[in-house]
Each structure stands twice: as C-alpha cells, then as structure tokens.
Write an enzyme that holds these catalytic residues in place. Structure first.
Site, short mmCIF file in Angstrom:
data_model
loop_
_atom_site.label_atom_id
_atom_site.label_comp_id
_atom_site.label_asym_id
_atom_site.label_seq_id
_atom_site.Cartn_x
_atom_site.Cartn_y
_atom_site.Cartn_z
N ARG A 33 0.65 -1.17 -0.07
CA ARG A 33 0.02 -0.12 0.09
C ARG A 33 0.89 1.19 -0.12
NH1 ARG A 33 -1.52 2.70 4.95
NH2 ARG A 33 -3.18 4.34 4.47
N ARG A 74 -8.23 18.85 8.18
CA ARG A 74 -7.03 18.82 8.78
C ARG A 74 -6.67 20.42 9.36
NH1 ARG A 74 -3.89 14.58 8.64
NH2 ARG A 74 -4.42 12.86 7.44
N LYS A 218 -13.29 2.64 1.55
CA LYS A 218 -12.98 2.84 3.26
C LYS A 218 -14.06 3.54 4.08
CE LYS A 218 -8.69 4.45 4.11
NZ LYS A 218 -7.65 5.45 4.06
N THR A 276 -5.94 -0.82 10.62
CA THR A 276 -5.56 -0.09 11.52
C THR A 276 -5.28 -0.37 12.91
OG1 THR A 276 -6.94 1.33 10.32
CG2 THR A 276 -5.89 2.26 12.18
#
Length: 467
Positions: A33, A74, A218, A276
């Site tokens: 990945r 962010r 995702k 994760t």
C-alpha cells in the site's frame, strides 16, 4: 496448508528499499500500500517500480494499492505545537482569515462552519484531543478543550455524528488518481466513502482516464454505516478503517461494527480488509501485546480476506517481525477454524450456485484441489467468498493484472497462464503446472470450475480431473 488470510503492508521510510520490499515479500506480504496522504508523486512511482521488480525476481504476484487521501479535514501549519490545558479555548478559522485569539489555527475546509453547531464534539488527531464547539461564527468556531494534550500541524479532525458536505474527491485526489493510473495500480482506495455515489464517482473518474484498477471503499464514519449495503454492492473491496471509524462511533461498539461489516461483505459477495492498529505497539517494540494478538486472531477468525499494517511497516522499527507475527497468528487461527460466514453468501445467479457446487465437491475429496479458470477474476472471487476448506485453491488466468488483483483474495494462489484454444490442453497444462510446483501429485483429484466459453467446456461448468 498454505496461509489463506492475505496481508497488506504499507511502504514508508522504514521499508522503501528494494531489498526490504523483497524481504517483506519473502516473509509473507501479499499486497503493498502507498499512502498518498504522505507520499510524493516521484516516490510513489519509484516504489511501484521497486515492488514490480522485487515481485518479478521472485515470480510472485504482488498488487500495488494507491490509497487516496480523501476529503479529510485537517488543521493548518503551526509555528510550534500548542500545549493545551483543560478549559483552554482554541479557534479554528477559514484560510485567509486573521486570528482573533492566541490559540488559533486554520482548517482546510471552508464549509466547516456551515456544517457544525454549538455543542458538537470535535476530535483532533484520532482521539488525542477532545473539544466541545462552544461558538459558531461565519468564518470560525471556538472550541473548549476537554482533554489536555499537544496539537501539532496538519492534525486530522473528526466530528462524530455530523453530516459533512465534503466532496467525494478533492483536487489532490484527482492528481493522485492520475498518477495511480499512470503507474498501473491494481487497487485504488477511496477514503471517507459515505455512500455508493462516492464509489461510482471514483470509478468513473478512474475509467475516464483509462484506469483498470479495482476500487476499495474505506468505511470510516457513521454516514457510511447508514449506507453500508449500497457501498458494499458498489465497491470491489471494503476496508474496515478502524482508526477514524473508532473515533466516529463509541469505541465499545467497534468490534460489533467490524464483525457486522465483515459478515455483510460475505453475504453480498464483496471482499473485505480489516485495517488500522493491528500491531501498533510493534512500531517501537519487537513483540506484539497479548491484546494485539487477540485482535489479529479475531479478524482472521472472522475470515476477512486481508489484514493491513500501516505505521507498523511504514515507519516502525521492526517491519519484518510485524509481518512474521501476523503470519504466525493468522496461520494458527486458520488451523482452528473460522466463523463460517461463507455459508451465508447469498447465491443470486447461476454462476454463484455453480461455485457453491464446486466448493462442496472439492471439500468432499480428502486430497482434492480446487482450480478456477478465469479471464476477469469474477468467478474466482465468487468461489473464494464461499471459503473453501480444501488445502489447495488456485486461480489460472491469462491476464497479468487480474492475476495480481486475485492475490488480495482470501485463500487463492493465482497463476498466470495462457489458455490454449483447446480446453483439454488448458486443463492438462493446469495439472502439469500444479505437479511441477509441488502443489499436487500425479493422480491428485482436481475440481476445475470455469466460466469460459469453449467448444468443449460450457460456461459455468465443473469438471473433475486427475493430475
């Protein structure tokens, strides 16, 4: 028996050398990945070349997954990190707006103020800081710090339970997508997918520039959970992205949600990745915690197609040991059996029912092998979703990209092989190849299932052959 649970490793500074990539392949990595949230284009292109070379040297089928950043919120750049105390007030403002208080930073989403309201919870850096929104203005919000801690630059923001009007793909995503297509990526992951339309938008954007990758959706927030069935049916693969998902929902619900998604993916026939913090402590420690061992074993027991390592291999001190650990855990759990969700697959067409019959036959033969002949990989994935128990499950395809893509699917060992014009010759080559590779002995029964039309082999057919 070979390991069935596949493994994705994220490349980064700790694993970017071609030698280390080869070492990770040898240790058991099936997919690499590239996290485009952190990767520069030149680096990502070079990593793809290194993976391809290392795989070719080993005659291995190793796909590359480009993971797009997605529409994440962010914080801005800070001259130095904020050391926040309980009760401090932090300002988040639109870019180009002057600060009104000392503890002030920008956000990269100017629509934030229209989406939130007073009283909402704001989570910074995957749960490291919790804040309450006390005041909402046209160009800024003021937040009360509920937990002390350090806030650095470009930290990720979550807003649990808030419906955000973010686009499916950002300008950066489109640039990264173009690079992924140029590099002939095998998989492209869309981050923060909230509904099936987002999956379609990513696929259409990719196909518009002649991309042929498969799409990974995702699942990272509550909005996605509301639309989970539609997302599963639209995507090629689902990723249970437990980092953001664990922030968006109550943490005690996360194991239940993970199992619910995995089960539903089985039922609807879509592959699934669990990701994760699988071995988070091994970023700095040489052995996993007992809790991590149990977590990995649970995902393997649920019979997920793939497990994923992130920081453990991209920046961790012990990437090879992480791979070895996850391989050991998954292999041991597979020997003890799994949850058996493969029995719940909804058989909606003739092809899937033929796949079930082939699996039943192969599993009934003590030394049987199961082979799928496929051009696009669709039938092979259908068969894999039924979770065959046979010791050998192989897919043969003439298409190099399909061969790599099948390396992510649980239980399948893919081989690239040109099909003869005569189906008998193709079947003979399959038997000879398995014997030559030490995967079968002369006389071993091989159940062959195919959806390839030929003069002697009808579509959706099963044949029992002996090597």
């Amino acid at each position: 028996m070979p390991r069935k649970t596949k493994l994705i490793c994220t490349l980064g500074p700790a694993t970017e050398s071609e030698e280390m990539i080869g070492t990770l392949i040898d240790a058991g990595t099936n997919v690499f990945r590239l996290n485009m949230s952190h990767a520069k284009h030149e680096w990502a292109a070079e990593m793809t070349r290194r993976v391809r070379r290392a795989a070719e040297q080993r005659k291995a089928q190793i796909p590359v997954l480009f993971d797009l950043t997605g529409p994440s919120i962010r914080t801005g750049d800070l001259e130095k990190p904020f050391e926040l105390k309980l009760g401090d007030v932090v300002e988040f403002r639109n870019s180009g707006t002057a600060p009104a208080i000392p503890l002030s930073t920008t956000v990269n989403y100017d629509g934030l103020m229209a989406d939130v309201k007073q009283g909402n919870t704001l989570v910074v850096d995957n749960g490291a800081l919790l804040m309450r929104i006390d005041s909402v203005m046209e160009d800024r919000i003021l937040c009360y710090v509920k937990t002390p801690g350090t806030m650095g630059s470009r930290r990720h923001i979550n807003l649990p339970g808030v419906r955000l009007n973010l686009p499916a793909l950002t300008e950066k995503d489109h640039k990264d997508l173009a690079l992924a297509v140029e590099c002939k990526a095998d998989y492209i992951a869309g981050s923060f997918v909230r509904d099936a339309a987002h999956v379609r938008e990513l696929r259409e954007a990719m196909e518009a520039i002649d991309g042929e990758a498969q799409i990974v959706a995702k699942v990272e927030d509550q909005e996605a959970m509301k639309n989970i069935d539609a997302i599963i049916q639209e995507a090629d693969v689902i990723m249970v992205a437990r980092g953001d998902l664990g922030v968006e929902i109550d943490f005690e619900d996360l194991p239940i949600v993970q199992r619910r998604i995995v089960k539903r993916c089985h039922e609807l026939g879509t592959r699934v990745i669990v990701a994760t913090q699988m071995l988070e402590s091994m970023i700095s420690n040489p052995t996993p915690t007992r809790a991590e061992v149990t977590d990995v074993s649970n995902a393997a027991y649920e019979e997920a197609d793939c497990l994923m390592l992130s920081g453990e291999t991209s920046v961790g001190r012990y990437p090879e040991r992480c791979v070895e650990a996850i391989v050991r855990i998954a292999t041991r759990i597979e020997r003890s059996g799994g949850l058996g969700y493969g029995h719940n697959v909804l058989l909606r067409d003739e092809r899937q029912k033929v796949a079930r019959a082939a699996v039943t036959l192969a599993d009934s033969l003590p030394e049987g092998r199961l082979v799928v002949l496929t051009r696009r990989g669709v039938l092979a994935n259908h068969v894999a979703m039924l979770r065959p128990k046979t010791a050998g499950f192989y897919a043969f395809t003439p298409n190099e990209r399909v061969c790599r893509q099948l390396a992510l699917t649980r239980g399948i060992t893919p081989f690239r092989m040109a099909f003869a014009t005569n189906i008998e010759e193709t079947i003979k080559r399959v038997g000879e190849h398995l014997v030559a590779e030490g995967l079968a002995r002369p006389g071993t029964p091989i159940v062959i299932v195919s959806d390839i039309l030929s003069d002697h082999f009808a579509a959706n057919s099963i044949l029992l052959h002996h090597a």
